[in-house]
Design a protein around this motif. Sequence first.
Motif, PDB file in Angstrom:
ATOM      1  N   ALA A   1      51.026  47.114  39.983  1.00  0.00           N
ATOM      2  CA  ALA A   1      49.626  46.947  39.566  1.00  0.00           C
ATOM      3  C   ALA A   1      48.766  46.629  40.770  1.00  0.00           C
ATOM      4  O   ALA A   1      49.192  45.907  41.688  1.00  0.00           O
ATOM      5  CB  ALA A   1      49.505  45.842  38.520  1.00  0.00           C
ATOM      6  N   MET A   2      47.559  47.163  40.758  1.00  0.00           N
ATOM      7  CA  MET A   2      46.610  46.914  41.843  1.00  0.00           C
ATOM      8  C   MET A   2      45.190  47.015  41.288  1.00  0.00           C
ATOM      9  O   MET A   2      44.946  47.614  40.227  1.00  0.00           O
ATOM     10  CB  MET A   2      46.799  47.923  42.972  1.00  0.00           C
ATOM     11  CG  MET A   2      46.552  49.359  42.585  1.00  0.00           C
ATOM     12  SD  MET A   2      46.735  50.492  43.972  1.00  0.00           S
ATOM     13  CE  MET A   2      45.516  49.836  45.097  1.00  0.00           C
ATOM     14  N   ALA A   3      44.249  46.399  42.002  1.00  0.00           N
ATOM     15  CA  ALA A   3      42.844  46.386  41.582  1.00  0.00           C
ATOM     16  C   ALA A   3      42.071  47.470  42.300  1.00  0.00           C
ATOM     17  O   ALA A   3      42.337  47.781  43.464  1.00  0.00           O
ATOM     18  CB  ALA A   3      42.222  45.023  41.850  1.00  0.00           C
ATOM     19  N   LEU A   4      41.092  48.056  41.585  1.00  0.00           N
ATOM     20  CA  LEU A   4      40.197  49.048  42.163  1.00  0.00           C
ATOM     21  C   LEU A   4      38.751  48.587  41.982  1.00  0.00           C
ATOM     22  O   LEU A   4      38.408  47.989  40.953  1.00  0.00           O
ATOM     23  CB  LEU A   4      40.390  50.413  41.493  1.00  0.00           C
ATOM     24  CG  LEU A   4      41.666  51.186  41.835  1.00  0.00           C
ATOM     25  CD1 LEU A   4      41.712  52.492  41.060  1.00  0.00           C
ATOM     26  CD2 LEU A   4      41.771  51.445  43.328  1.00  0.00           C
ATOM     27  N   PRO A   5      37.867  48.865  42.956  1.00  0.00           N
ATOM     28  CA  PRO A   5      36.459  48.429  42.864  1.00  0.00           C
ATOM     29  C   PRO A   5      35.635  49.342  41.961  1.00  0.00           C
ATOM     30  O   PRO A   5      34.695  50.011  42.396  1.00  0.00           O
ATOM     31  CB  PRO A   5      35.983  48.499  44.317  1.00  0.00           C
ATOM     32  CG  PRO A   5      36.801  49.602  44.915  1.00  0.00           C
ATOM     33  CD  PRO A   5      38.149  49.529  44.252  1.00  0.00           C
TER      34      PRO A   5
END
Length: 385
Positions: free
Chosen positions: A229-233
């Motif tokens: 899992a990772m965050a995107l802007p």
Amino acid sequence: MPRLLFSFLLKRVGLTVLVVQLALSVPVVLSYLLYQLPPAAVRGGLVIPALVGVTPTVAFVTLPMAVGVATALEFSRMASEGMIAVLYALRLSAWSICRPALSLAAGIVLLGYLLSNFLAPHYSSNMQDVLNIVRNSLNHRMLDAAHFYTFSAGGKTLYIERWITPDIAANLFLRQLSVEKMQEETITAARAEFRRNDAGVIVALSNGSIQTRSITSNEVRIANFDEYAMALPLQGSSSMPERGWRGVYELSAADFVANLSTARGDPRQYGEWMAEAAKRFGVPALAVAHTLLAMALTLTFGNITGRRGASGSLPIIAIPVAHIVYLVALESLLRISAWFALLLAGFLFLEIGLSVWIIARLNYSPRPTRYGPVATTPGYAAPAA
């Protein structure tokens, strides 16, 4: 004017203003949204924020024209039905007939200042946030398959092969550059699920790999994963992505006035400030000017006997022309030179002064001339007293 008659005329003009305002603002809002938003914005849920952002601005810009056209329509109807002649027969002056519409126009001026200086600047940020999302593809439901997208000033590159559902994609490719870690990451995944939270988007990746390459050396590391899992802007569920700028039309009344000293340092910013000032403080005042002009032209050129005159439609045409000329002038001339503000102010006072003069001429009735005693000739009877 009797209170009952005043209330009746006020309600008639007010109802017509509401109808004309809806007829003017709804097509303008819809055409603007259709021009600015792509079809994918509907999938991204951006229509409602854009609608809220643009409606107050369109409302205060079209209100003066709406009240002017509504007054012209209502006074033309009263003239065609012979109601103006009846009011004159009741010994009401022209100013008494105009008082209900002028009272309504004064209230609309206050409403216009409330919209232009408080509501419109506050909600216009929503429209600018939506345009920022559309132009930079910051909503994951707006991303098309088989296209490369860049985010974070080129620090992230995203590619999706195809969409399975609006939130689940197959075969995702992501390249991101980290200046802090001095490394470049290339991530591939067979399946990617986009999940919104309050601040942004979390991407849950499945069955993929991460290739990490150091910028300072040729060292390359590859790691496989089952779940990652990772965050995107991207746009979150309750917030818009931050913008690095703020327009002068987004400032509240106090901040807008305080921004004058800063804007004077740049001719382009000063022109935009003057154009916004003319829009905020000049456009609402046009409600009184257009109302006076509509009544002056209708009472002068309208046939108060009930017959339709050849120039009866003149006020209905003159009000939109005057309003559009003012808007075009403030958007074009003030960006060239701030001295054109004097021309716009002169246009406003000329419209008010000319209308007041015409109504005053209609209201003026010369006093009857008194003659001295009539000289009588001998042999003729004197006239009866």
